[in-house]
Every structure is written in structure tokens, then in C-alpha cells.
Design a protein around this motif. Structure first.
Motif, PDB file in Angstrom:
ATOM      1  N   GLY A 103      30.005  42.976 -82.579  1.00 47.65           N
ATOM      2  CA  GLY A 103      29.108  42.956 -81.427  1.00 47.65           C
ATOM      3  C   GLY A 103      29.259  44.170 -80.559  1.00 47.65           C
ATOM      4  N   ASN A 104      30.453  44.367 -80.001  1.00 52.01           N
ATOM      5  CA  ASN A 104      30.628  45.526 -79.117  1.00 52.01           C
ATOM      6  C   ASN A 104      32.052  46.076 -79.093  1.00 52.01           C
ATOM      7  N   VAL A 105      32.893  45.657 -80.014  1.00 52.26           N
ATOM      8  CA  VAL A 105      34.266  46.147 -80.053  1.00 52.26           C
ATOM      9  C   VAL A 105      34.273  47.561 -80.613  1.00 52.26           C
ATOM     10  N   SER A 106      34.971  48.482 -79.954  1.00 51.11           N
ATOM     11  CA  SER A 106      35.027  49.866 -80.413  1.00 51.11           C
ATOM     12  C   SER A 106      35.849  49.962 -81.687  1.00 51.11           C
ATOM     13  N   ILE A 107      35.706  51.087 -82.373  1.00 47.55           N
ATOM     14  CA  ILE A 107      36.438  51.276 -83.628  1.00 47.55           C
ATOM     15  C   ILE A 107      37.933  51.318 -83.373  1.00 47.55           C
ATOM     16  N   ASN A 108      38.358  51.711 -82.172  1.00 48.45           N
ATOM     17  CA  ASN A 108      39.787  51.705 -81.845  1.00 48.45           C
ATOM     18  C   ASN A 108      40.295  50.291 -81.598  1.00 48.45           C
ATOM     19  N   GLU A 109      39.505  49.478 -80.901  1.00 44.93           N
ATOM     20  CA  GLU A 109      39.936  48.123 -80.558  1.00 44.93           C
ATOM     21  C   GLU A 109      39.873  47.162 -81.739  1.00 44.93           C
ATOM     22  N   ILE A 110      39.042  47.467 -82.737  1.00 49.93           N
ATOM     23  CA  ILE A 110      38.866  46.525 -83.844  1.00 49.93           C
ATOM     24  C   ILE A 110      40.163  46.293 -84.597  1.00 49.93           C
ATOM     25  N   PHE A 111      41.084  47.259 -84.566  1.00 47.72           N
ATOM     26  CA  PHE A 111      42.350  47.088 -85.283  1.00 47.72           C
ATOM     27  C   PHE A 111      43.206  45.988 -84.661  1.00 47.72           C
ATOM     28  N   ARG A 112      42.970  45.684 -83.377  1.00 49.94           N
ATOM     29  CA  ARG A 112      43.694  44.584 -82.738  1.00 49.94           C
ATOM     30  C   ARG A 112      43.279  43.249 -83.354  1.00 49.94           C
ATOM     31  N   TYR A 113      42.028  43.168 -83.803  1.00 50.25           N
ATOM     32  CA  TYR A 113      41.526  41.932 -84.401  1.00 50.25           C
ATOM     33  C   TYR A 113      41.843  41.837 -85.892  1.00 50.25           C
ATOM     34  N   THR A 114      41.974  42.973 -86.550  1.00 53.86           N
ATOM     35  CA  THR A 114      42.048  42.967 -88.007  1.00 53.86           C
ATOM     36  C   THR A 114      43.413  43.343 -88.556  1.00 53.86           C
ATOM     37  N   LYS A 115      44.407  43.523 -87.695  1.00 53.34           N
ATOM     38  CA  LYS A 115      45.744  43.885 -88.167  1.00 53.34           C
ATOM     39  C   LYS A 115      46.318  42.763 -89.026  1.00 53.34           C
ATOM     40  N   PRO A 116      47.161  43.086 -90.000  1.00 53.66           N
ATOM     41  CA  PRO A 116      47.744  42.045 -90.851  1.00 53.66           C
ATOM     42  C   PRO A 116      48.711  41.166 -90.072  1.00 53.66           C
ATOM     43  N   SER A 117      48.793  39.916 -90.478  1.00 58.60           N
ATOM     44  CA  SER A 117      49.744  39.003 -89.856  1.00 58.60           C
ATOM     45  C   SER A 117      51.155  39.352 -90.327  1.00 58.60           C
ATOM     46  N   GLN A 118      52.163  38.796 -89.639  1.00 61.90           N
ATOM     47  CA  GLN A 118      53.549  39.059 -90.042  1.00 61.90           C
ATOM     48  C   GLN A 118      53.799  38.555 -91.454  1.00 61.90           C
ATOM     49  N   GLU A 119      53.210  37.422 -91.801  1.00 60.97           N
ATOM     50  CA  GLU A 119      53.372  36.867 -93.148  1.00 60.97           C
ATOM     51  C   GLU A 119      52.817  37.836 -94.195  1.00 60.97           C
ATOM     52  N   GLU A 120      51.650  38.439 -93.899  1.00 65.46           N
ATOM     53  CA  GLU A 120      51.056  39.397 -94.834  1.00 65.46           C
ATOM     54  C   GLU A 120      51.910  40.653 -94.955  1.00 65.46           C
ATOM     55  N   LYS A 121      52.466  41.112 -93.834  1.00 69.31           N
ATOM     56  CA  LYS A 121      53.318  42.299 -93.882  1.00 69.31           C
ATOM     57  C   LYS A 121      54.593  42.029 -94.663  1.00 69.31           C
TER      58      LYS A 121
END
Length: 356
Positions: free
Chosen positions: A330-348
Motif C-alpha cells: 500500500g504505502n510502505v517504502s522499500i526501506n521499511e518493507i524489510f521490517r515486515y519481511t525479515k526472516p523469523s528467528q526459527e528461519e534463521k
């Protein structure tokens, strides 16, 4: 929000000693009152946005004005230098959230936990937001009447913020919440319960990534052609179409069918139990009821509407890339989107195990 001075494009209304005096444009640069410049800024640069944004920016500026006048005993703008801005930033780091709030109803606030929250320090995120508002105002003001000592926010840097934890749901948690929706459909039979609404809201948030406020503002006329059209997003952005997958459409259609009759285009898409448009707080309560149902067997799942948004955007990034997720946000900048899409601790942890 306190009443601000209204200013037209041809002449400025400048309050002196409480009296309003019309001043031609060329005289505006001689104004020394920081409060007047803040009012001018809010009327010309902030007005027209969302009410929430207007209130937030006005409140941020008033915090600085209160500090400024407490330090100097006046609000003459020519005394604003970088030292004042840096002192204000340090002041915020030692300022409780509720400082300056009227102490009415203190007993009730203490009872429901608001008193404790009001006395906690401001978070680094909140301080950085306040300073961002101040920087924007300072740069704008510097263009209107340049500061002799230079830009007064020069050298103020954001406070380092600890990397946030991903706030989404695991596939197992999503499955448990889907099962909880099925269970609510079977057991919620009282007149004051509406499981069709709850399930429709849950699946809509999960499959579209909308914010609770965006969902609550939807009209029936916006729902057609396998999606929501003309959706108003945060920051007054408009998304031409938000696709709604079949699994979510089935839940929405079942809910709308239960309402009966012919719905008008301007009718709210989702209604509260009182027949009004759903409020964002109602969306939180729906998420809470579904979560409680999922935890009935001893699980410890957390669920908020925003967690469903994190889950949707993470899934979109994993399948189609972060740029697609950013576009669908919707309106999240390309810099902020990584806050939503970062891997979880389990995935890391799993990634580290399978690295070589």
C-alpha cells in the motif's frame, strides 16, 4: 487538537498579543513567534492529510515549543540553534510518555494500567519520529526565513534502535487460527455472536494485508471483480485494486449473504453488532476472540490484526520477492518493507543449519 491560526495564500493572519492582524506576504518573514510559525506550517504543509497525522505532528511540535519556552522564557524563533535541538532530543530521552497530560481520572487510569504506561520513558522510535517532524519543520522554516546561525537541526541524529523482531505468524499458528475459525462457526450460535463476520474479517486481513483501519473503512461498492477497488491507504494513498483470493471471497460472500436484502454501494462492507461501520477496535476484539479459541487447548498464540499484515507481506516476499511485497503493502517504502519481511528467528536458525 488546539485551534491553529488559519492562513490564506494571499495574506497571513498573524496573532499579536491575542489580536489577529492581517499582514501582507512580505511581512510574514519578520514574524518572530515560533508558535505562529508552527501554526503557519501546520496550516500550509500538514493540513489535508489524515486527522491522525495532523494530530500527531501538531503534538510533536507542541512538545518542542513547551521545552523551548521553558528554557528561554519566550518563543522568539531567532534563538533556535542546533544546541537547542540537541538539548531537546536529550530531554525526550528522560521524558515520561504522559508528561504534560492532565491528571484527571488518575485513579481510573492507574486501575486500567494507563498510569504505568504514561510514566514509562519514550521509546527510541517515538523520539526519532518527533525529531523527524521537527527536522521537516525546521528545513521548511529555514527556506521561509533563513536562520543566521544555520539550520538548527544540523547534527541531530536518530537514536539507534534495536533491530525489531518479526511480528508475524508461523504456518502452524495460521493453521491453528483457521481451525479456531471453523470452531467458532460451529459453536457461536447466540444472537449477539456473529461468527460469519469474525471469519470474514480474519480471512480478509490474512489474504490482503490490509490494516485494520483500511478494512473498517471499506464500502460494499468497493467489493467487486475479485477485489477491493479504490482503497484508501495510510498517508492518503489510494490503491486502485487490492486482490482478494477465492478463499477470502467465499467467507466475505457468506457474511454478506447473511445480512440479507440489497446492499447500497455506500453501505459499510463490515458492520458491528450495532449496525454501524466496523471500528478498528472491533477488529482487535475479533482477533482476540479467535485467538482465545485457538488457545483453548493450551496453545500460547498471540494475534493482532497487524500480525496478519506482517504474515501476508512475508509470504508475498518469500514467494514473489520483496519488491512485490512492497507494492502490495500500500504505502510502505522499500526501506521499511524489510521490517515486515525479515526472516523469523526459527528461519534463521534453520538457514544456519543448512548453510553448507
Amino acid at each position: 487538537m488546539p485551534e491553529k491560526t488559519k492562513i490564506t495564500s494571499l495574506e497571513k493572519v498573524i496573532p499579536f498579543g491575542g489580536d489577529k492582524i492581517l499582514a501582507p506576504l512580505e511581512e510574514i518573514k519578520s514574524v518572530e513567534s515560533l508558535a505562529d510559525w508552527m501554526a503557519f506550517y501546520c496550516d500550509t504543509k500538514v493540513a489535508g492529510g489524515s486527522p491522525h497525522t495532523e494530530r500527531a505532528k501538531w503534538a510533536d511540535l507542541q512538545k518542542f515549543l513547551l521545552f523551548y519556552t521553558s528554557q528561554l522564557g519566550h518563543d522568539r524563533v531567532s534563538y533556535w540553534t542546533s544546541s537547542m535541538s540537541k538539548s531537546f532530543q536529550k530531554h525526550l530521552q528522560n521524558t515520561p510518555r504522559g508528561e504534560g497530560v492532565v491528571k484527571e481520572g488518575a485513579a481510573e487510569k492507574k486501575k486500567n494500567g494507563e498510569w504505568k504506561r504514561a510514566n514509562q520513558p519514550l521509546t527510541a522510535t517515538s523520539i526519532n519520529r518527533i525529531m523527524a517532524t521537527l527536522r521537516h519543520f525546521a528545513r521548511w522554516l529555514h527556506k521561509q526565513r533563513p536562520f543566521v546561525t544555520g539550520l538548527p537541526v544540523e547534527g541531530t541524529k536518530d537514536i539507534m534502535i534495536e533491530q525489531p523482531v518479526w511480528n508475524g505468524l508461523t504456518p502452524r499458528e495460521v493453521t491453528c487460527l483457521r481451525i479456531a475459525c471453523d470452531q467458532r462457526m460451529a459453536i457461536c450460535t447466540r444472537a449477539n455472536q456473529n461468527p460469519l463476520l469474525e471469519v470474514a474479517v480474519f480471512y480478509t486481513l490474512l489474504y490482503t494485508g490490509l490494516r485494520e483501519s483500511e478494512l473498517a473503512s471499506l464500502k460494499f461498492g468497493q467489493y467487486h471483480s475479485r477485489g477491493f477497488h479504490g482503497v484508501k491507504r495510510k498517508g492518503n494513498n489510494i490503491t486502485r485494486k487490492v486482490p482478494v483470493p477465492q478463499e477470502a471471497r467465499e467467507r466475505i460472500d457468506a457474511y454478506l449473504k447473511s445480512r440479507g436484502g440489497e446492499l447500497q454501494p455506500e453501505a459499510p462492507l463490515f458492520l458491528s453488532r450495532y449496525g454501524n461501520a466496523l471500528h478498528p477496535k472491533d477488529v482487535y476484539r475479533i482477533a482476540e476472540r479467535i485467538c482465545n479459541q485457538a488457545n483453548a487447548q493450551g496453545d500460547n498464540i498471540r494475534l493482532t490484526p497487524h500480525m496478519l499484515r506482517h504474515t501476508f507481506l512475508k509470504r508475498a516476499a518469500d514467494k514473489y520477492g520483496v519488491h512485490t511485497a512492497q507494492d502490495m503493502s500500500g504505502n510502505v517504502s522499500i526501506n521499511e518493507i524489510f521490517r515486515y519481511t525479515k526472516p523469523s528467528q526459527e528461519e534463521k536458525d534453520q538457514l544456519a543449519e543448512n548453510m553448507f
